[in-house]
Design an enzyme around this catalytic site. Structure first.
Site, PDB file in Angstrom:
ATOM      1  N   LYS A 112       0.825  -1.203   0.000  1.00 20.42           N
ATOM      2  CA  LYS A 112       0.000   0.000   0.000  1.00 20.42           C
ATOM      3  C   LYS A 112       0.861   1.255   0.000  1.00 20.42           C
ATOM      4  O   LYS A 112       2.048   1.235   0.331  1.00 20.42           O
ATOM      5  CB  LYS A 112      -0.927   0.025   1.221  1.00 20.42           C
ATOM      6  CG  LYS A 112      -0.236   0.394   2.519  1.00 20.42           C
ATOM      7  CD  LYS A 112      -1.208   0.581   3.670  1.00 20.42           C
ATOM      8  CE  LYS A 112      -0.471   1.054   4.927  1.00 20.42           C
ATOM      9  NZ  LYS A 112      -1.365   1.227   6.075  1.00 20.42           N
ATOM     10  N   ASP A 117      -5.132  -7.585  10.842  1.00 17.67           N
ATOM     11  CA  ASP A 117      -4.361  -6.420  11.260  1.00 17.67           C
ATOM     12  C   ASP A 117      -4.499  -6.280  12.761  1.00 17.67           C
ATOM     13  O   ASP A 117      -5.313  -6.974  13.390  1.00 17.67           O
ATOM     14  CB  ASP A 117      -4.846  -5.157  10.549  1.00 17.67           C
ATOM     15  CG  ASP A 117      -3.722  -4.150  10.306  1.00 17.67           C
ATOM     16  OD1 ASP A 117      -2.658  -4.289  10.943  1.00 17.67           O
ATOM     17  OD2 ASP A 117      -3.909  -3.227   9.495  1.00 17.67           O
TER      18      ASP A 117
END
Length: 307
Positions: free
Chosen positions: A191, A217
């Site tokens: 990302k 996450d």
């Protein structure tokens, strides 16, 4: 030494759950505000000579909850507590563990210093954003992880076609731990963050076509990282049936709207933070009360033996 568990105002339900596991009555503490907005904290419980555990997760409003915790610690110290342990399932400012430009404060170190100066002897935290945060503290840190609990829960529904996905490079080790327990492959989304809440996914490492993704996450704040990762996975041919797993569900700003737009099968999280509202999608919550209670019990035993 008598053990006293006192909850702040940030998550009373979790405090009650921990007290139930430990078979303790929670210590009495009054928390309110003066007319000018200042906190008023009064520890009513007798804590002189006691082993005190203060539960205060630092979710929104972060600064208010942090100040309340500092005042609770100071009040316990001034009432003669023998030892004060801060039990902070979600530690705010943990993302401020380094200076990107040299013009920012080191927020994690500042919070660590404030807790130490207030009189905290030990910190119990869970799934810190970065292990480097432990190095900001000059007091012992018990760093717990909810990953085994969440992975156990996932084993009930994971299939051979599932793939564990790290939504960015920072979560790769976490994804590998999930994958090892679930015996599944790993994929990584690369990302690029364009702002505090906007993220772009550039490419994916790993074979995801036709797979059912499990995105893992440590936390979900605005859900920008999750949104970018899921959209990239769908473009790469993943099945439109996504499971998102995170220890800490902050769900602030546009998070609910972003997650609602995704083909989300479920969000799996813990009760380290109270959910801000009832989300319009399936949420499964695994309680960390037994994990935190076990840590308190071990620390209590350690103090009895001079640890």
């Amino acid at each position: 030494m008598r053990v006293v568990l006192i909850s702040g105002s940030s998550h009373p339900a979790l405090g009650a759950a921990i007290a139930k596991v430990l078979n303790l009555e929670q210590g009495r503490c009054i928390v309110d505000r003066f007319p000018d907005g200042e906190h008023h904290v009064e520890v009513v419980e007798e804590v002189r000579g006691c082993d005190v555990y203060l539960l205060q997760t630092l979710g929104p409003p972060v600064d208010s909850h942090l100040m309340e915790l500092l005042l609770m610690v100071d009040a316990c110290r001034r009432r003669g507590a023998a030892r004060v342990t801060a039990v902070v399932p979600y530690l705010a400012y943990a993302r401020h563990d380094r200076r990107e430009t040299g013009r920012e404060p080191l927020g994690a170190r500042l919070v660590a210093d404030m807790l130490r100066v207030a009189g905290v002897d030990r910190l119990v935290a869970m799934d810190l954003h970065s292990p480097a945060v432990e190095g900001c503290f000059n007091i012992p840190v018990e760093h717990l992880s909810a990953m085994p609990l969440l992975a156990d829960h996932l084993q009930r529904t994971a299939t051979p076609s599932s793939v564990v996905v790290s939504p960015d490079l920072g979560a790769v080790k976490r994804a590998e731990r999930y994958a090892a327990q679930l015996k599944l492959p790993v994929a990584v989304v690369h990302k690029h963050r364009t702002s505090g809440s906007q993220v772009q996914a550039r490419r994916i490492t790993g074979d995801v076509e036709g797979c059912t993704p499990i995105v893992v996450d440590d936390m979900i704040s605005t859900a920008g990282t999750v949104e970018a990762a899921v959209n990239a996975l769908l473009e790469a041919g993943c099945a439109p049936e996504v499971t998102v797993v995170a220890t800490h569900a902050l769900l602030v700003g546009p998070a609910i709207d972003r997650l609602q737009r995704l083909p989300l099968r479920r969000l799996l999280t813990t009760d380290s933070l109270p959910l801000p509202m009832r989300p319009p999608f399936q949420v499964e919550v695994v309680s960390v009360a037994p994990l935190l209670a076990r840590s308190i019990e071990l620390l209590r035993l350690g103090s009895q033996h001079g640890g």
